[in-house]
Motif scaffolding. Structure first.
Motif, short mmCIF file in Angstrom:
data_model
loop_
_atom_site.label_atom_id
_atom_site.label_comp_id
_atom_site.label_asym_id
_atom_site.label_seq_id
_atom_site.Cartn_x
_atom_site.Cartn_y
_atom_site.Cartn_z
N THR A 142 -28.56 51.43 -25.59
CA THR A 142 -29.43 51.00 -26.69
C THR A 142 -28.82 49.88 -27.53
OG1 THR A 142 -28.55 52.74 -28.11
CG2 THR A 142 -30.58 53.24 -26.90
N THR A 143 -27.64 49.41 -27.16
CA THR A 143 -26.96 48.37 -27.92
C THR A 143 -26.94 47.09 -27.10
OG1 THR A 143 -25.53 50.07 -28.84
CG2 THR A 143 -24.82 47.83 -29.12
N LEU B 263 -32.11 61.60 -40.42
CA LEU B 263 -32.31 60.87 -39.16
C LEU B 263 -33.77 60.82 -38.76
CD1 LEU B 263 -29.27 61.99 -37.01
CD2 LEU B 263 -29.75 59.72 -37.90
N ARG B 264 -34.47 61.93 -38.92
CA ARG B 264 -35.89 61.97 -38.56
C ARG B 264 -36.70 61.02 -39.44
NH1 ARG B 264 -39.60 61.25 -35.66
NH2 ARG B 264 -41.39 62.61 -35.61
N LEU C 200 -35.51 58.26 -41.07
CA LEU C 200 -35.09 56.86 -40.98
C LEU C 200 -35.16 56.27 -39.58
CD1 LEU C 200 -31.96 56.93 -43.31
CD2 LEU C 200 -34.28 56.19 -43.85
N MET C 201 -35.14 57.10 -38.56
CA MET C 201 -35.05 56.59 -37.20
C MET C 201 -36.20 57.12 -36.37
SD MET C 201 -31.62 56.74 -35.01
CE MET C 201 -31.79 57.51 -33.45
N PRO C 202 -37.13 56.25 -35.96
CA PRO C 202 -38.24 56.74 -35.13
C PRO C 202 -37.73 57.25 -33.79
CG PRO C 202 -38.27 54.36 -35.27
CD PRO C 202 -37.19 54.84 -36.19
N SER D 58 -38.48 54.92 -30.38
CA SER D 58 -37.97 53.59 -30.10
C SER D 58 -36.87 53.60 -29.04
CB SER D 58 -37.46 52.93 -31.38
OG SER D 58 -36.35 53.64 -31.87
N ALA D 59 -35.95 54.52 -29.11
CA ALA D 59 -34.86 54.56 -28.14
C ALA D 59 -35.38 54.92 -26.76
CB ALA D 59 -33.79 55.57 -28.57
#
Length: 118
Positions: free
Chosen positions: A21-22, A76-77, A79-81, A84-85
């Motif tokens: 993912t980076t 985390l839930r 702020l981070m969808p 997407s990953a």
């Protein structure tokens, strides 16, 4: 033995996720940051846990850990969808197929794996 095996699989999973993912130009920096945070947590966590156990008792350490784990999960839930990953990984890999609906939700995971989670 079991804890060591679980930790090594967890480290491998984190590194695999981070690598997939980076951007390739940022992988070294991301890997270094991930390793530094892990080493810092392994040092600071037991120190804080020991201080809490000394002052408030051993049960307080478990309450603190559970509270922090829930706080991290909620943060985390928020702020981070979650999708997407999964979409990035499936888009970059021709062998991996995305889910039938095209997205992954917490309710969908629970619905698919309810027997395991029960």
């Amino acid at each position: 033995l079991l804890l060591g095996s679980a930790e090594s699989v967890g480290i491998l999973a984190r590194q695999t996720f981070m690598g997939s993912t980076t951007q390739s130009s940022m992988r070294g920096r991301a890997g270094s940051t991930q390793g530094g945070v892990a080493r810092c947590a392994a040092t600071v966590g037991p120190l804080i846990g020991g201080a809490v156990a000394e002052v408030l008792g051993p049960v307080a350490v478990y309450v603190l850990q559970a509270s922090l784990a829930m706080l991290c999960a909620v943060t985390l839930r928020a702020l981070m969808p979650l999708t997407s990953a999964v979409q990035d990984i499936s888009a970059s890999s021709s062998t991996q197929k995305s889910s039938p609906s095209g997205s992954l939700s917490m309710a969908g995971v629970v619905q698919q794996h309810w027997r395991l989670l029960a």
